[in-house]
Design a protein around this motif. Structure first.
Motif, PDB file in Angstrom:
ATOM      1  N   MET A 185       0.868  -1.170   0.000  1.00 46.80           N
ATOM      2  CA  MET A 185       0.000   0.000   0.000  1.00 46.80           C
ATOM      3  C   MET A 185       0.911   1.228   0.000  1.00 46.80           C
ATOM      4  N   PRO A 186       1.481   1.554  -1.167  1.00 45.24           N
ATOM      5  CA  PRO A 186       2.533   2.568  -1.228  1.00 45.24           C
ATOM      6  C   PRO A 186       2.042   4.001  -1.348  1.00 45.24           C
ATOM      7  N   LEU A 218      -2.819  -1.368   8.702  1.00 41.53           N
ATOM      8  CA  LEU A 218      -1.992  -0.563   7.806  1.00 41.53           C
ATOM      9  C   LEU A 218      -0.694  -0.261   8.519  1.00 41.53           C
ATOM     10  N   ARG A 219       0.404  -0.824   7.981  1.00 41.99           N
ATOM     11  CA  ARG A 219       1.685  -0.637   8.651  1.00 41.99           C
ATOM     12  C   ARG A 219       2.815  -0.786   7.638  1.00 41.99           C
ATOM     13  N   GLU A 220       3.749   0.159   7.671  1.00 44.85           N
ATOM     14  CA  GLU A 220       4.961   0.092   6.842  1.00 44.85           C
ATOM     15  C   GLU A 220       4.621  -0.127   5.368  1.00 44.85           C
ATOM     16  N   ARG A 221       3.714   0.709   4.867  1.00 45.67           N
ATOM     17  CA  ARG A 221       3.345   0.703   3.446  1.00 45.67           C
ATOM     18  C   ARG A 221       2.810  -0.655   2.987  1.00 45.67           C
ATOM     19  N   ALA A 222       2.098  -1.315   3.888  1.00 43.22           N
ATOM     20  CA  ALA A 222       1.459  -2.597   3.561  1.00 43.22           C
ATOM     21  C   ALA A 222       0.063  -2.627   4.170  1.00 43.22           C
ATOM     22  N   LEU A 223      -0.867  -3.233   3.448  1.00 46.71           N
ATOM     23  CA  LEU A 223      -2.241  -3.410   3.915  1.00 46.71           C
ATOM     24  C   LEU A 223      -2.472  -4.894   4.185  1.00 46.71           C
ATOM     25  N   THR A 224      -2.919  -5.196   5.396  1.00 48.84           N
ATOM     26  CA  THR A 224      -3.281  -6.560   5.756  1.00 48.84           C
ATOM     27  C   THR A 224      -4.758  -6.601   6.098  1.00 48.84           C
TER      28      THR A 224
END
Length: 248
Positions: A185-186, A218-224
């Motif tokens: 998720m940049p 949403l953490r460290e340019r990543a979506l989980t």
């Protein structure tokens, strides 16, 4: 000259996406790979690949990175009207019109290919399955735009943001960019706000609510997404408009 393994790997998202929409013959795949290889280009973050009002004389296909389609009002307010992900084209048939009616900008560094109109017309003219695959992609893009219109016009803010996250997941999944229940998720909160028609403050509040409900991380340019079905239910999301399931 034969294409290298790394070249083919770079083009794989395009092949996978088109093949999902319409099964490609080996000949069609090879022809497309060579056409894409001839026009490889790169662009940095925040660059316009094409601007509203520019003439269109080629087809741009994204190999890696994220882009957005957007329009800007006279006072500077921006509305993102769609994202463009790896494997997708920037309107395969836009060259049939005189000029662009919107702009396309990079949101990350991107690798793309530019196929000039005569080359593209020759390519699809000699490969009916390839022609149908690009036409299917155009129809899917139209369906996505209709869904975004419903998002802005009828879904409440939480449904709107949740729906966008569901769509991103489903569009990235066929090209192999989703890993388990996570994807990159940049983009910024400003980008998400411009895509959902919300202020940044309102968007931030919605993101906090989605986090607190356990629907997203949403953490460290990543979506989980811990439970995709739960997020789908919250968003009133159905993936049928994306034509993910091949009919043959």
């Amino acid at each position: 000259m034969p294409l290298s393994t790394s070249d083919r790997s770079l083009m794989e998202p395009v092949i996978r996406r088109l093949n999902m929409l319409k099964p490609l013959s080996a000949e069609a795949r090879a022809s497309l790979e060579y056409a894409m290889f001839e026009g490889l280009q790169r662009a940095g973050t925040g660059e316009d690949l094409i601007s509203e009002g520019d003439p269109v004389d080629s087809v741009r296909v994204v190999l890696s990175g994220w882009l957005c389609r957007y329009k800007t009002l006279e006072d500077g307010r921006r509305q993102i009207v769609n994202f463009i992900f790896p494997g997708e084209s920037c309107d395969a048939h836009a060259f049939l019109l005189r000029v662009m009616d919107h702009s396309i900008a990079t949101m990350t560094p991107v690798v793309f290919t530019e196929i000039k109109r005569p080359r593209f017309e020759s390519l699809v003219g000699g490969n009916p399955t390839l022609s149908e695959a690009f036409l299917c992609e155009t129809l899917v893009n139209n369906a996505i735009q209709r869904e975004w219109a419903i998002n802005l016009g009828r879904r409440v803010a939480l449904e709107r943001v949740a729906h966008l996250f569901c769509e991103i997941f489903e569009r990235l999944r066929p090209v192999g960019i989703v890993e388990g229940n996570s994807c990159v998720m940049p983009i910024t909160q400003m980008d998400l706000a411009d895509a959902t028609g919300l202020s940044v403050v309102h968007l931030n509040r919605i993101l906090q609510e989605l986090r607190a409900s356990g629907l997203i991380v949403l953490r460290e340019r990543a979506l989980t997404v811990p439970d995709f079905n739960a997020l789908k239910n919250a968003a009133l999301f159905s993936p049928s408009y994306l034509q993910l399931y091949r009919r043959g």
